[in-house]
Design a protein around this motif. Structure first.
Motif, PDB file in Angstrom:
ATOM      1  N   PHE A 155       0.851  -1.179   0.000  1.00 44.80           N
ATOM      2  CA  PHE A 155       0.000   0.000   0.000  1.00 44.80           C
ATOM      3  C   PHE A 155       0.890   1.233   0.000  1.00 44.80           C
ATOM      4  N   ILE A 156       0.335   2.361  -0.392  1.00 48.73           N
ATOM      5  CA  ILE A 156       1.089   3.603  -0.548  1.00 48.73           C
ATOM      6  C   ILE A 156       0.746   4.552   0.593  1.00 48.73           C
ATOM      7  N   LEU A 157       1.790   5.089   1.202  1.00 45.04           N
ATOM      8  CA  LEU A 157       1.666   6.111   2.233  1.00 45.04           C
ATOM      9  C   LEU A 157       2.034   7.455   1.625  1.00 45.04           C
ATOM     10  N   GLU A 158       1.125   8.410   1.714  1.00 44.50           N
ATOM     11  CA  GLU A 158       1.385   9.766   1.234  1.00 44.50           C
ATOM     12  C   GLU A 158       1.653  10.664   2.434  1.00 44.50           C
ATOM     13  N   VAL A 159       2.822  11.279   2.450  1.00 41.03           N
ATOM     14  CA  VAL A 159       3.221  12.127   3.579  1.00 41.03           C
ATOM     15  C   VAL A 159       3.669  13.481   3.048  1.00 41.03           C
ATOM     16  N   THR A 160       3.267  14.529   3.765  1.00 41.80           N
ATOM     17  CA  THR A 160       3.645  15.898   3.414  1.00 41.80           C
ATOM     18  C   THR A 160       4.064  16.622   4.686  1.00 41.80           C
TER      19      THR A 160
ATOM     20  N   ARG B 290      16.616  26.248   8.557  1.00 43.55           N
ATOM     21  CA  ARG B 290      15.533  25.437   8.012  1.00 43.55           C
ATOM     22  C   ARG B 290      15.769  23.973   8.400  1.00 43.55           C
ATOM     23  N   TRP B 291      14.698  23.185   8.339  1.00 44.09           N
ATOM     24  CA  TRP B 291      14.780  21.757   8.612  1.00 44.09           C
ATOM     25  C   TRP B 291      14.932  21.001   7.296  1.00 44.09           C
ATOM     26  N   ARG B 292      15.804  20.000   7.338  1.00 50.82           N
ATOM     27  CA  ARG B 292      16.044  19.194   6.139  1.00 50.82           C
ATOM     28  C   ARG B 292      15.800  17.718   6.471  1.00 50.82           C
TER      29      ARG B 292
ATOM     30  N   THR C  91      16.033   8.500  -0.121  1.00 47.51           N
ATOM     31  CA  THR C  91      15.955   9.451  -1.236  1.00 47.51           C
ATOM     32  C   THR C  91      14.611   9.253  -1.927  1.00 47.51           C
ATOM     33  N   GLY C  92      14.313  10.205  -2.826  1.00 49.48           N
ATOM     34  CA  GLY C  92      13.119  10.036  -3.636  1.00 49.48           C
ATOM     35  C   GLY C  92      11.985  10.966  -3.293  1.00 49.48           C
ATOM     36  N   TRP C  93      12.150  11.889  -2.330  1.00 44.73           N
ATOM     37  CA  TRP C  93      11.079  12.818  -2.002  1.00 44.73           C
ATOM     38  C   TRP C  93      11.304  14.149  -2.722  1.00 44.73           C
TER      39      TRP C  93
ATOM     40  N   GLU D 178       8.481  27.238  -0.420  1.00 47.32           N
ATOM     41  CA  GLU D 178       7.269  27.148   0.373  1.00 47.32           C
ATOM     42  C   GLU D 178       7.473  26.387   1.676  1.00 47.32           C
ATOM     43  N   GLY D 179       8.654  25.823   1.877  1.00 50.03           N
ATOM     44  CA  GLY D 179       8.909  25.057   3.095  1.00 50.03           C
ATOM     45  C   GLY D 179       8.094  23.791   3.169  1.00 50.03           C
ATOM     46  N   LYS D 180       8.117  22.990   2.100  1.00 47.80           N
ATOM     47  CA  LYS D 180       7.285  21.787   2.011  1.00 47.80           C
ATOM     48  C   LYS D 180       8.111  20.622   1.488  1.00 47.80           C
ATOM     49  N   VAL D 181       7.820  19.424   2.016  1.00 50.55           N
ATOM     50  CA  VAL D 181       8.440  18.183   1.560  1.00 50.55           C
ATOM     51  C   VAL D 181       7.319  17.183   1.306  1.00 50.55           C
TER      52      VAL D 181
END
Length: 444
Positions: A219-224, A235-237, A285-287, A293-296
Motif C-alpha cells: 500500500f502507498i503512504l502519502e506524507v507531506t 531550516r529543517w532538512r 531518497t526520492g522525495w 514554500e517550506g514543504k516536503v
C-alpha cells in the motif's frame, strides 16, 4: 468453557504476563473414517461432504455483518450390499486452541470446542442399499463469529464433523472431519487522513493511509511535511524515513475444571501478549523538496511480508485479539540557509526524530465484495435444466395435466375480415376540431 466463543464473557486474566513464545501449529483432525481395533470388520460405508456454497466470507464489521451461507451435501457411501444405521449426524464445530495453556500436557486446557449447529438426518434404524446416499444441509453462519485465525499465541478454526453409528455393534462408528475456512472482509472505503504537529518546532505532517490493507500486499503512504523553514536563517532538512507494521497478539488462557484451582477458581485465566513486526522498510531518497514554500512531499511504498504470515485483525469473546499498528519515523536535521550558489547549508547540530503511530486494519480480500443477501437470483438461462418449460416444447404435445395448445400455420378464420384476406382490418382515428369529436375509419 465451550460457550466462550459464541456468547460467553472473557475469562478474568491474572496479574502475571508471560514472555514471548512461539509454539507449533495446532493439529487438525483427520478426514478419514476412524480405524477400528484389531479384529474388527472392515468398514462397510464411508462418509464424505461436498460443499456447494461459495467460500465463507463475512463482509463488514462483526456488529454489521449478515454472516456467511454454508450449504452442501453430506454423503454416505455404502460399500457393501446394504447397511443398517442407527444415527447419522453432521455438526459445525469451532475450536479455540491456545499455544500457552495452563498445563502444557492437558488437552482440555489447550483446546476448547464449541458445537455451533448440528444436523440430525435420522435417529431411528434405517437400512440403506449399496450406493451413494446424499443428504442436503445448509446453515447461516452468524456474522459476529470471529474469522479463522492463526496467530503466534492462539488459533481459531472451524470444521464439519460427521458421525454414523451402525446398528451392528461389531462395526466401528464412522467419523469424518472437513476443515472450513471462515474469512472476514471489510470493504475498502475512503482513505484516512491524519495531521500531526511537532512542537516546539514549526513542522506539521499530513499522512494519508488506506482504510484497510491485506496480508502480503503493498500500500502507498502519502506524507507531506510543512513548516520546514523554521526561521529566516535556518531550516529543517529531511534525512531519512523509516516505517514498520507491528502485530499485537493477545490471548487469555483459561484452565479446565481439573486445573482451575491453580488459578484460584473458575472463570480465571492467564494473559499472554506478544508483539512482532510483519513488515518494515526505509527511504533515504526520492522525495520532493520545495524550499521556497517550506514543504516536503513523498510517497512511500509500504506493505506486509507474506513470509511473516501476518494474521488478520480479530477480537473474540474467547479472549483472543489481534490488532496492528503502523509506525512511521522521520529524521530531520536543522541547517543554516545556504549562501547563493551553494546547494546545502552548514548543519547547526540540532536534529529530531518525528515519530507517528496509526491504527491499521488488516483484513482478507473481499473478492467480488457481494454478501449472500445482496446476490441476484439466477436467471432461467442459467438453470436451463431446472427452469420452466418453453412454449415451443409444450405446444401441441399434450403435457399431462395441461390442455393441448393448438398450433396455427396461418391466422384462423376468426381473424379474417370477411374479404378473403388473412390480415385483420385496421382502424384509424381522426379528430375533428370543429365537432370536437373522434371519427373512426375502417381501412386496410
Amino acid at each position: 468453557m465451550p460457550s466462550l466463543l459464541l456468547h460467553g464473557s472473557r475469562p478474568t486474566s491474572s496479574s502475571s504476563k508471560k514472555t514471548q513464545h512461539t509454539g507449533s501449529e495446532p493439529s487438525s483432525r483427520s478426514g478419514t473414517p476412524s480405524k477400528g481395533s484389531k479384529g474388527a470388520s472392515a468398514p462397510e460405508a464411508a462418509l464424505n461432504v461436498t460443499i456447494e456454497s461459495p467460500p465463507l466470507v463475512s463482509y463488514g464489521l462483526p456488529k454489521d455483518s449478515t454472516g456467511a451461507l454454508l450449504s452442501g451435501q453430506f454423503k454416505l457411501v455404502v460399500l457393501g450390499t446394504s447397511i443398517s444405521v442407527d444415527t447419522l449426524r453432521l455438526s459445525l464445530v469451532a475450536e479455540v486452541t491456545t499455544r500457552r495453556p495452563v498445563v502444557s500436557n492437558c488437552a482440555a486446557c489447550t483446546t476448547r470446542t464449541t458445537v455451533i449447529h448440528t444436523w440430525t438426518f435420522f435417529e431411528a434404524p434405517v437400512t440403506l442399499r449399496n450406493g451413494t446416499h446424499s443428504y442436503p444441509f445448509s446453515y447461516l453462519i452468524p456474522g459476529h463469529l470471529p474469522a479463522s485465525t492463526t496467530s503466534a499465541l492462539a488459533g481459531i478454526s472451524y470444521c464439519l464433523v460427521g458421525s454414523c453409528t451402525p446398528s451392528n455393534k461389531h462395526q466401528q462408528p464412522l467419523e469424518f472431519t472437513r476443515p472450513l475456512h471462515l474469512a472476514r472482509a471489510i470493504l475498502p472505503g475512503p482513505d484516512k487522513q491524519y495531521i500531526r504537529v511537532f512542537p516546539p518546532t514549526s513542522l506539521t505532517a499530513s499522512i494519508t493511509l488506506p482504510n484497510v490493507v491485506h496480508p502480503g500486499s503493498d500500500f502507498i503512504l502519502e506524507v507531506t511535511f510543512t513548516g520546514t523553514n523554521s526561521s529566516p536563517t535556518t531550516r529543517w532538512r529531511l534525512r531519512k524515513m523509516t516505517w514498520r507494521v507491528d502485530e499485537y497478539a493477545k490471548v487469555i488462557s483459561p484452565a479446565c475444571k481439573e486445573h482451575e484451582a491453580k488459578l484460584g477458581g473458575a472463570g480465571k485465566g492467564i494473559l499472554y501478549e506478544e508483539t512482532r513486526t510483519v513488515g518494515a522498510g526505509e527511504m533515504k531518497t526520492g522525495w520532493k523538496t520545495d524550499t521556497s514554500e517550506g514543504k516536503v512531499e513523498a510517497e512511500v511504498h509500504c506493505g506486509t511480508h507474506i513470509l511473516a504470515h501476518p494474521a488478520c485483525a480479530v477480537e473474540s469473546a474467547a479472549g483472543i485479539a489481534v490488532s496492528h499498528k503502523f509506525i512511521f519515523e522521520a529524521v530531520v536535521v536543522e541547517e543554516n540557509r545556504p549562501s547563493p550558489g551553494q546547494p546545502h547549508g552548514a548543519a547547526t547540530g540540532a536534529a529530531r526524530v518525528l515519530r507517528l503511530q496509526f491504527p491499521l486494519v488488516l483484513t482478507d480480500r473481499p473478492g467480488l465484495g457481494v454478501s449472500w443477501d445482496l446476490e441476484c437470483p439466477p436467471l432461467y438461462e442459467d438453470v436451463a435444466d431446472g427452469g420452466p418449460p418453453k412454449f415451443e416444447d409444450v405446444a401441441g404435445k399434450g403435457v399431462p395435466g395441461l390442455p393441448e395448445v393448438p398450433r396455427y400455420s396461418s391466422p384462423p378464420a376468426a381473424m379474417d375480415n370477411g374479404e378473403g384476406s388473412s390480415r385483420p382490418s385496421l382502424q384509424r382515428r381522426q379528430f375533428h376540431a370543429a365537432d370536437q369529436r373522434w371519427v373512426i375509419e375502417e381501412g386496410q
